[in-house]
Each structure stands twice: as structure tokens, then as C-alpha cells.
Design a protein around this motif. Structure first.
Motif, PDB file in Angstrom:
ATOM      1  N   TYR A 177       0.831  -1.194   0.000  1.00  0.00           N
ATOM      2  CA  TYR A 177       0.000   0.000   0.000  1.00  0.00           C
ATOM      3  C   TYR A 177       0.871   1.252   0.000  1.00  0.00           C
ATOM      4  O   TYR A 177       2.049   1.193   0.315  1.00  0.00           O
ATOM      5  CB  TYR A 177      -0.884   0.037   1.270  1.00  0.00           C
ATOM      6  N   THR A 178       0.249   2.378  -0.296  1.00  0.00           N
ATOM      7  CA  THR A 178       0.905   3.668  -0.111  1.00  0.00           C
ATOM      8  C   THR A 178       0.552   4.118   1.301  1.00  0.00           C
ATOM      9  O   THR A 178      -0.619   4.327   1.614  1.00  0.00           O
ATOM     10  CB  THR A 178       0.408   4.694  -1.143  1.00  0.00           C
ATOM     11  N   ILE A 179       1.569   4.228   2.138  1.00  0.00           N
ATOM     12  CA  ILE A 179       1.367   4.502   3.557  1.00  0.00           C
ATOM     13  C   ILE A 179       1.676   5.963   3.870  1.00  0.00           C
ATOM     14  O   ILE A 179       2.738   6.476   3.522  1.00  0.00           O
ATOM     15  CB  ILE A 179       2.274   3.598   4.434  1.00  0.00           C
ATOM     16  N   PHE A 180       0.733   6.615   4.535  1.00  0.00           N
ATOM     17  CA  PHE A 180       0.925   7.956   5.074  1.00  0.00           C
ATOM     18  C   PHE A 180       0.849   7.813   6.586  1.00  0.00           C
ATOM     19  O   PHE A 180      -0.052   7.149   7.093  1.00  0.00           O
ATOM     20  CB  PHE A 180      -0.187   8.899   4.594  1.00  0.00           C
ATOM     21  N   THR A 181       1.791   8.433   7.292  1.00  0.00           N
ATOM     22  CA  THR A 181       1.766   8.338   8.750  1.00  0.00           C
ATOM     23  C   THR A 181       1.718   9.733   9.358  1.00  0.00           C
ATOM     24  O   THR A 181       2.245  10.698   8.796  1.00  0.00           O
ATOM     25  CB  THR A 181       2.996   7.588   9.292  1.00  0.00           C
ATOM     26  N   ALA A 182       1.082   9.810  10.515  1.00  0.00           N
ATOM     27  CA  ALA A 182       0.970  11.061  11.260  1.00  0.00           C
ATOM     28  C   ALA A 182       1.127  10.751  12.741  1.00  0.00           C
ATOM     29  O   ALA A 182       0.581   9.767  13.226  1.00  0.00           O
ATOM     30  CB  ALA A 182      -0.382  11.709  10.997  1.00  0.00           C
ATOM     31  N   SER A 183       1.860  11.613  13.435  1.00  0.00           N
ATOM     32  CA  SER A 183       2.067  11.390  14.872  1.00  0.00           C
ATOM     33  C   SER A 183       1.093  12.185  15.736  1.00  0.00           C
ATOM     34  O   SER A 183       1.197  12.177  16.949  1.00  0.00           O
ATOM     35  CB  SER A 183       3.515  11.727  15.252  1.00  0.00           C
ATOM     36  N   SER A 184       0.126  12.862  15.080  1.00  0.00           N
ATOM     37  CA  SER A 184      -0.908  13.587  15.832  1.00  0.00           C
ATOM     38  C   SER A 184      -2.169  13.683  14.971  1.00  0.00           C
ATOM     39  O   SER A 184      -2.112  13.532  13.747  1.00  0.00           O
ATOM     40  CB  SER A 184      -0.433  14.993  16.193  1.00  0.00           C
ATOM     41  N   ALA A 185      -3.274  13.969  15.626  1.00  0.00           N
ATOM     42  CA  ALA A 185      -4.544  14.128  14.909  1.00  0.00           C
ATOM     43  C   ALA A 185      -4.464  15.307  13.935  1.00  0.00           C
ATOM     44  O   ALA A 185      -4.953  15.215  12.808  1.00  0.00           O
ATOM     45  CB  ALA A 185      -5.687  14.329  15.897  1.00  0.00           C
ATOM     46  N   GLU A 186      -3.834  16.386  14.342  1.00  0.00           N
ATOM     47  CA  GLU A 186      -3.717  17.565  13.471  1.00  0.00           C
ATOM     48  C   GLU A 186      -2.908  17.237  12.222  1.00  0.00           C
ATOM     49  O   GLU A 186      -3.266  17.616  11.112  1.00  0.00           O
ATOM     50  CB  GLU A 186      -3.095  18.743  14.229  1.00  0.00           C
ATOM     51  N   GLU A 187      -1.809  16.522  12.393  1.00  0.00           N
ATOM     52  CA  GLU A 187      -1.000  16.099  11.247  1.00  0.00           C
ATOM     53  C   GLU A 187      -1.817  15.171  10.348  1.00  0.00           C
ATOM     54  O   GLU A 187      -1.744  15.252   9.121  1.00  0.00           O
ATOM     55  CB  GLU A 187       0.273  15.403  11.736  1.00  0.00           C
ATOM     56  N   GLY A 188      -2.628  14.319  10.959  1.00  0.00           N
ATOM     57  CA  GLY A 188      -3.505  13.433  10.189  1.00  0.00           C
ATOM     58  C   GLY A 188      -4.499  14.222   9.351  1.00  0.00           C
ATOM     59  O   GLY A 188      -4.744  13.899   8.186  1.00  0.00           O
ATOM     60  N   ARG A 189      -5.075  15.275   9.919  1.00  0.00           N
ATOM     61  CA  ARG A 189      -6.021  16.126   9.178  1.00  0.00           C
ATOM     62  C   ARG A 189      -5.344  16.780   7.981  1.00  0.00           C
ATOM     63  O   ARG A 189      -5.930  16.890   6.907  1.00  0.00           O
ATOM     64  CB  ARG A 189      -6.609  17.195  10.100  1.00  0.00           C
ATOM     65  N   GLN A 190      -4.103  17.228   8.170  1.00  0.00           N
ATOM     66  CA  GLN A 190      -3.358  17.857   7.069  1.00  0.00           C
ATOM     67  C   GLN A 190      -3.105  16.857   5.938  1.00  0.00           C
ATOM     68  O   GLN A 190      -3.229  17.197   4.758  1.00  0.00           O
ATOM     69  CB  GLN A 190      -2.033  18.433   7.571  1.00  0.00           C
ATOM     70  N   ILE A 191      -2.766  15.638   6.284  1.00  0.00           N
ATOM     71  CA  ILE A 191      -2.542  14.595   5.277  1.00  0.00           C
ATOM     72  C   ILE A 191      -3.840  14.295   4.540  1.00  0.00           C
ATOM     73  O   ILE A 191      -3.852  14.139   3.320  1.00  0.00           O
ATOM     74  CB  ILE A 191      -1.939  13.327   5.927  1.00  0.00           C
ATOM     75  N   LEU A 192      -4.947  14.226   5.272  1.00  0.00           N
ATOM     76  CA  LEU A 192      -6.244  13.979   4.645  1.00  0.00           C
ATOM     77  C   LEU A 192      -6.597  15.080   3.647  1.00  0.00           C
ATOM     78  O   LEU A 192      -7.127  14.798   2.564  1.00  0.00           O
ATOM     79  CB  LEU A 192      -7.344  13.871   5.704  1.00  0.00           C
ATOM     80  N   LYS A 193      -6.303  16.328   3.995  1.00  0.00           N
ATOM     81  CA  LYS A 193      -6.600  17.449   3.103  1.00  0.00           C
ATOM     82  C   LYS A 193      -5.751  17.410   1.835  1.00  0.00           C
ATOM     83  O   LYS A 193      -6.205  17.794   0.766  1.00  0.00           O
ATOM     84  CB  LYS A 193      -6.374  18.785   3.821  1.00  0.00           C
ATOM     85  N   ALA A 194      -4.513  16.948   1.964  1.00  0.00           N
ATOM     86  CA  ALA A 194      -3.560  17.005   0.850  1.00  0.00           C
ATOM     87  C   ALA A 194      -3.550  15.748  -0.021  1.00  0.00           C
ATOM     88  O   ALA A 194      -2.972  15.767  -1.104  1.00  0.00           O
ATOM     89  CB  ALA A 194      -2.157  17.245   1.402  1.00  0.00           C
ATOM     90  N   ASN A 195      -4.185  14.662   0.436  1.00  0.00           N
ATOM     91  CA  ASN A 195      -4.093  13.378  -0.275  1.00  0.00           C
ATOM     92  C   ASN A 195      -5.453  12.708  -0.351  1.00  0.00           C
ATOM     93  O   ASN A 195      -6.331  12.967   0.459  1.00  0.00           O
ATOM     94  CB  ASN A 195      -3.107  12.449   0.447  1.00  0.00           C
ATOM     95  N   ASN A 196      -5.578  11.812  -1.292  1.00  0.00           N
ATOM     96  CA  ASN A 196      -6.794  11.022  -1.447  1.00  0.00           C
ATOM     97  C   ASN A 196      -6.616   9.729  -0.651  1.00  0.00           C
ATOM     98  O   ASN A 196      -6.055   8.754  -1.154  1.00  0.00           O
ATOM     99  CB  ASN A 196      -7.038  10.746  -2.938  1.00  0.00           C
ATOM    100  N   ILE A 197      -7.073   9.728   0.578  1.00  0.00           N
ATOM    101  CA  ILE A 197      -6.882   8.589   1.486  1.00  0.00           C
ATOM    102  C   ILE A 197      -8.096   7.658   1.386  1.00  0.00           C
ATOM    103  O   ILE A 197      -9.233   8.105   1.372  1.00  0.00           O
ATOM    104  CB  ILE A 197      -6.695   9.083   2.938  1.00  0.00           C
ATOM    105  N   HIS A 198      -7.816   6.340   1.350  1.00  0.00           N
ATOM    106  CA  HIS A 198      -8.871   5.344   1.176  1.00  0.00           C
ATOM    107  C   HIS A 198      -9.159   4.535   2.438  1.00  0.00           C
ATOM    108  O   HIS A 198     -10.148   3.809   2.495  1.00  0.00           O
ATOM    109  CB  HIS A 198      -8.487   4.393   0.042  1.00  0.00           C
ATOM    110  N   LEU A 199      -8.280   4.637   3.437  1.00  0.00           N
ATOM    111  CA  LEU A 199      -8.467   3.914   4.695  1.00  0.00           C
ATOM    112  C   LEU A 199      -7.728   4.683   5.791  1.00  0.00           C
ATOM    113  O   LEU A 199      -6.598   5.117   5.579  1.00  0.00           O
ATOM    114  CB  LEU A 199      -7.909   2.488   4.587  1.00  0.00           C
TER     115      LEU A 199
END
Length: 156
Positions: free
Chosen positions: A31-53
Motif C-alpha cells: 500500500y501507499t502509507i501515510f503516517t501522522a504522529s498527531s490528529a492535526e498532522e492526520g487532518r493535514q494529510i487527509l486534506k492534501a491526499n486522497n486517502i482510502h483507509l
């Protein structure tokens, strides 16, 4: 890996960097893995990428996994969510299901085979949902075209 999924972008949110690195090491080839060490970082990744899970740890310093999932559900309602935790708390399980619309609750330490199967099933669910959306859209277009043709025939 089994059946190929078109949708493979996974976001894993956990405040423990070791867990993020372990997850990436195990699943990066599938898979293409995106990781975040905080909820805020996770939100930023969600905004910038097309996440499927989305996979998140439950216990984090600033927010719980359930609170994170609940905060993003409006913007990402179709994305399946998995909650990972080292703690067995029935109230957390209930909240995960009711508030965070969690697809699956997995205990840490996770078994690679079990988590891989859970991920595959969640992505199949996402694929099916997307396929259903596409078919519904095609059906609506076909219905509109048929309705137009019927009206033309009635008017002639």
C-alpha cells in the motif's frame, strides 16, 4: 496480497513513532502509507491526499482516536476507519462504533496476518462503495437519456 485494490492509500495516526515505523515497514510494499504522529498532522494529510483507509491509535496525548475520527467523519464519510488500541475498554469500543463509525476495532499488539486481512476487507468495502456510486451515477444518466427519448417519441 490477494485481490488487487484500486484504492490503496492508507493513513495511520499514532503518537508512538515506533508504531508508525513498524506499520510502514510491514505494509509499504502492498500500500501507499501515510503516517501522522498527531490528529492535526492526520487532518493535514487527509486534506492534501486522497486517502482510502484511516487507521488510528485510540490513546494519544492531545485527542483520542475516536475524537479524531468523529472530527473528520463529515468530510470523509465513505472512508473506512480502523481503531487500534492496546487497551480493552468496552466504552471505547462502543464510542468507536457509535461516534467514529469504526469498521473494525483491533487490539495491539496487532497480528500482521489479522491486520492485513482487516485492511484488505476494509479496502474491498471501499472499492464496492465506489463501484456502487459509479453504477448509480451511470444508471441516473441512462434514466435521464431514456426519459428524454420517451418524451421525444410522445411529442412526435
Amino acid at each position: 496480497m490477494g485481490e488487487e485494490n484500486i484504492y490503496k492509500n492508507i493513513l495511520y495516526v499514532d503518537d508512538e513513532v515506533h508504531n508508525l515505523n513498524s506499520f510502514r515497514a510491514v505494509f509499504r510494499r502492498s500500500y501507499t502509507i501515510f503516517t501522522a504522529s498527531s490528529a492535526e498532522e492526520g487532518r493535514q494529510i487527509l486534506k492534501a491526499n486522497n486517502i482510502h483507509l484511516i487507521i488510528t491509535d485510540q490513546r494519544m496525548p492531545e485527542t483520542t482516536g475516536i475524537e479524531f475520527l468523529e472530527s473528520i467523519i463529515k468530510d470523509y464519510p465513505a472512508v473506512p476507519r480502523i481503531l487500534l488500541t492496546g487497551y480493552t475498554d468496552i466504552n471505547a469500543v462502543i464510542d468507536a462504533i457509535n461516534k467514529g463509525s469504526v469498521y473494525k476495532y483491533v487490539q495491539k499488539p496487532w497480528s500482521e496476518d489479522e491486520l492485513r486481512t482487516t485492511i484488505e476487507n476494509a479496502l474491498k468495502l471501499y472499492n464496492n462503495s465506489k463501484n456502487q456510486e459509479e453504477l448509480t451515477e451511470k444508471l441516473m444518466t441512462t434514466n435521464e437519456q431514456l426519459e428524454f427519448l420517451l418524451r421525444q417519441n410522445l411529442l412526435s
